[in-house]
Write an enzyme that holds these catalytic residues in place. Structure first.
Site, mmCIF file in Angstrom:
data_model
loop_
_atom_site.group_PDB
_atom_site.id
_atom_site.type_symbol
_atom_site.label_atom_id
_atom_site.label_comp_id
_atom_site.label_asym_id
_atom_site.label_seq_id
_atom_site.Cartn_x
_atom_site.Cartn_y
_atom_site.Cartn_z
ATOM 1 N N CYS A 2 -33.760 33.174 -18.484
ATOM 2 C CA CYS A 2 -34.696 33.325 -19.557
ATOM 3 C C CYS A 2 -34.808 34.691 -20.185
ATOM 4 C CB CYS A 2 -36.308 33.095 -18.891
ATOM 5 S SG CYS A 2 -36.090 31.528 -17.889
ATOM 6 N N ARG A 27 -29.548 34.017 -22.219
ATOM 7 C CA ARG A 27 -30.286 34.008 -21.288
ATOM 8 C C ARG A 27 -31.038 32.779 -20.603
ATOM 9 N NH1 ARG A 27 -30.899 39.283 -19.226
ATOM 10 N NH2 ARG A 27 -32.460 38.632 -17.972
ATOM 11 N N TRP A 75 -34.880 29.002 -19.401
ATOM 12 C CA TRP A 75 -33.803 28.415 -18.317
ATOM 13 C C TRP A 75 -34.655 27.790 -17.418
ATOM 14 C CZ3 TRP A 75 -32.074 28.331 -13.585
ATOM 15 C CH2 TRP A 75 -30.815 27.664 -13.270
ATOM 16 N N ASN A 101 -40.255 35.512 -16.298
ATOM 17 C CA ASN A 101 -39.063 35.187 -15.865
ATOM 18 C C ASN A 101 -38.975 35.344 -14.269
ATOM 19 O OD1 ASN A 101 -38.178 34.930 -18.330
ATOM 20 N ND2 ASN A 101 -37.175 37.011 -18.160
ATOM 21 N N GLY A 102 -38.317 34.450 -13.402
ATOM 22 C CA GLY A 102 -38.389 34.779 -11.917
ATOM 23 C C GLY A 102 -39.027 33.367 -11.528
ATOM 24 N N GLU A 482 -10.821 32.163 -10.497
ATOM 25 C CA GLU A 482 -11.338 32.431 -11.808
ATOM 26 C C GLU A 482 -11.065 31.726 -12.772
ATOM 27 O OE1 GLU A 482 -13.704 34.422 -14.644
ATOM 28 O OE2 GLU A 482 -13.957 34.254 -12.548
ATOM 29 N N LYS A 486 -13.429 29.431 -14.894
ATOM 30 C CA LYS A 486 -13.656 29.364 -16.434
ATOM 31 C C LYS A 486 -13.657 28.020 -16.971
ATOM 32 C CE LYS A 486 -14.868 33.253 -17.274
ATOM 33 N NZ LYS A 486 -15.603 33.071 -15.960
ATOM 34 N N GLU A 489 -16.822 25.950 -16.132
ATOM 35 C CA GLU A 489 -18.111 26.442 -16.882
ATOM 36 C C GLU A 489 -18.152 26.167 -18.533
ATOM 37 O OE1 GLU A 489 -19.297 30.931 -15.036
ATOM 38 O OE2 GLU A 489 -17.428 30.848 -16.077
ATOM 39 N N HIS A 505 -1.460 21.422 3.658
ATOM 40 C CA HIS A 505 -2.682 21.159 4.752
ATOM 41 C C HIS A 505 -3.897 20.333 3.915
ATOM 42 C CE1 HIS A 505 -0.597 23.525 7.437
ATOM 43 N NE2 HIS A 505 -0.390 24.409 6.604
ATOM 44 N N LYS A 600 -26.876 33.505 -18.630
ATOM 45 C CA LYS A 600 -26.384 34.645 -18.529
ATOM 46 C C LYS A 600 -27.438 35.492 -17.424
ATOM 47 C CE LYS A 600 -22.942 37.667 -19.767
ATOM 48 N NZ LYS A 600 -21.387 37.347 -19.706
#
Length: 605
Positions: A2, A27, A75, A101-102, A482, A486, A489, A505, A600
């Site tokens: 947010c 954000r 968000w 926010n939070g 990574e 990517k 995402e 395995h 973010k």
């Protein structure tokens, strides 16, 4: 998560807030809202909208004047994205407005008590609890109303509060979610990120947890949630407004991928010591005697930062011969880990505000551990909490998925590994070898990026895959992790990373023509082992894209990456896979800078 932005001064506030929200949209971007007032206005005026900031802007009426206001881009945590759940939230009398926010952990309990007292809630959010508590407070000042409310709150918050009876001020508070003040000429700003402020001021005050502030047009004051005055002097931030522009690129992700050569040069600048074949890391505050007393290194991060930590742990073991490992901070903080006084803990976060990492740092500090930070944002919470650390100097990263910050973080780990190695048993010759390799990186990154057209064609061929497998051994495995992240995402294609040594395995059962495999194949002592893994895949009609230092006969396609020193090769091998993820997402028409369900700077659990 947010974005918060606020302003108090003499200018027309709505355009300033909307501009700030645009800069903070990375954000959170499922809904947005704005509320304005002024000393001459009668009450608060609010507009909210589900969707992007542009949807909010379309709803703001032409005559929406005010000189004070707060705004928010969301968000979602509590309640689905909607006009009603968007912030700001008002009380029943439209006197109090709050952006937050939070997460308020005891929101359900407080909500039940308020409803029992006759309060009617309009939204599903936890934030609306704050609004009604502040409105019902009998305290005489806005500051005390907010303090009184925060005393019964459990959880994390960064908040900004307007009250129609106190139109000359904005009151803000922080606990676990960033709040930054911007000091202007007879005007004040507040935001959750300096990105919203640098267009107007570079004089910044960052609040600590448990700290509040009152903003008026001509001054500000800070104090604790208990009311004790604190002393906060503005500092000048190095990033400028132009750093947040797209610079002629179609997306921020594309821009930031192409900024990596310059960014790596920046993290190296002024830190290499040729005389002693080592590096200067002044921010570490670690002399040779203390460095030699380190018996273990534990690296903590989340997501991309965790993967950078995996690469860093391998570098530290190889160059410094200190046992090292990386672990998700979100797991570490809950497993009652043994905290060893001879262990160096390294907290990694692009934003410096990642909540799980910050909570782990605070717990480690409580137990007396030594904690270093590797972060990008100067003055961020983790940078302030850590005993010492390294800034990675990647510059602002706006795209939700991290690219240049990941690369710079891995280079920062190389510097740390070299520093620790040269205080122990790493020879001058090997120190020079690593330094020469580090200096080659910017030019080699540029060389990789010149292959973009070919990588784009490959991405278009793989874009119809429903799933992809990424494999690598030892140095190649974190790169595979990574690269898999990517792709997930930004393209929404399912992807899984696995050690190439583990194929037999279990994962070999997945291999078929419809499942492409991306193999990380560095030219090191495991080259033949990696080729054997590709043989196993080809024997089962699997399609292979190799990322290697030379053409791989068993692969259907190969992206050839310049060779560096073995220890530094992972830094380069991830870059073409950033381009692969980018162009796959582009081919699928994804919203590349703002992937669904992500934001973010994860400042909530």
């Amino acid at each position: 998560m947010c974005g918060i932005v606020g302003y108090i001064g003499k200018r027309d506030v709505a355009p300033l807030l909307l501009e700030g929200l645009q800069r903070l949209e990375y954000r959170g971007y499922d809904s947005a809202g704005i509320v304005v007032t002024s000393p001459k206005a009668a009450g608060l005026r609010m507009v909210k909208a589900k969707g992007r900031v542009r949807d909010l802007e379309a709803k703001v009426p032409a005559r929406f004047k005010g000189t004070t206001g707060i705004a928010h881009t969301r968000w979602a945590t509590h309640g689905a994205p909607s006009d009603v759940n968007a912030h700001p939230h008002l009380d029943a009398e439209n006197k109090v407005a709050v952006v937050h926010n939070g997460i308020i952990d005891n929101a359900s309990e407080l909500r039940r008590k308020l409803e029992a007292d006759g309060v009617e809630f309009l939204s599903e959010t936890d934030t609306e609890v704050l609004t009604h508590l502040i409105a019902r407070s009998q305290a005489e000042t806005l500051e005390e109303k907010v303090r009184e409310t925060l005393r019964v709150i459990e959880g994390t918050y960064g908040i900004a509060v307007l009250h129609a009876d106190f139109p000359d001020r904005i009151v803000v508070a922080r606990n676990g979610s960033p709040v930054v003040l911007g000091v202007g000429e007879k005007e004040m700003f507040v935001a959750s990120d300096i990105a919203a402020l640098v267009t107007h001021t570079r004089q910044i005050v960052t609040l600590d947890d448990g700290e509040m502030a009152t903003l008026k047009a001509d001054d500000f004051r800070t104090y604790t949630t208990e009311g004790t005055r604190t002393t906060s002097e503005p500092t000048t931030v190095e990033w400028e407004a132009a750093s947040y522009d797209m610079g002629g690129h179609d997306t921020y992700m594309h821009k930031e991928i192409h900024e990596q050569a310059e960014a790596v040069d920046r993290v190296l600048r002024g830190r290499i010591d040729d005389r002693f074949s080592t590096v200067h890391l002044g921010g570490l505050n670690l002399d040779a005697r203390e460095a030699r007393q380190i018996r273990r290194v534990k690296i903590l991060g989340c997501g991309t930062s965790y993967h950078a930590g995996m690469i860093g742990a391998q570098m530290i073991e190889e160059l410094a011969r200190i046992p090292a490992d990386a672990e998700p901070a979100s797991e570490f903080r809950y497993r009652n880990a043994v905290v060893d006084p001879d262990t160096l803990y390294v907290a990694v976060s692009q934003s410096g505000e990642t909540y799980d990492v910050l909570a782990a740092v605070q717990e480690l500090k409580r137990k007396g551990a030594r904690v270093f930070g590797i972060v990008n944002v100067v003055g961020s919470a983790i940078a302030r909490e850590a005993d010492a650390g390294i800034y990675v100097h990647a510059g602002p990263e706006v795209c939700v998925v991290s690219t240049k910050c990941f690369t710079n973080t891995t280079v920062a780990f190389a510097l740390l590994a070299l520093h620790l190695g040269r205080t122990r048993d790493l020879s001058v010759r090997d120190g020079k070898r690593i330094i020469e390799g580090l200096r080659k990186l910017p030019a080699q990154i540029t060389e990789v990026l010149k292959q973009e057209a070919e990588i784009k064609k490959l991405a278009e061929q793989y874009a119809d895959a429903r799933s992809m497998l990424f494999i690598g051994r030892v140095r190649g495995y974190p790169v595979a992790r990574e690269a898999s992240l990517k792709l997930k995402e930004v393209s929404y294609i399912h992807a899984e990373a696995y050690p190439a040594s583990e194929l037999k395995h279990g994962p070999l059962a997945l291999i078929e023509p419809a499942l492409p495999t991306v193999a990380i194949v560095p030219d090191d002592d495991l080259l033949e082992k990696n080729r054997a893994a590709m043989e196993e895949i080809k024997a089962r009609s699997g399609r292979i894209l190799a990322v290697a230092h030379q053409h791989q006969e068993k692969a259907d396609e190969t992206i050839v990456v310049p060779k560096n020193e073995d220890e530094l090769d992972p830094i380069l091998m991830g870059i073409p896979l950033q381009l692969l993820a980018y162009h796959t997402a582009l081919a699928l028409g994804r919203d590349i800078d703002k992937p669904r369900n992500l934001a973010k700077s994860v400042t909530v659990e």
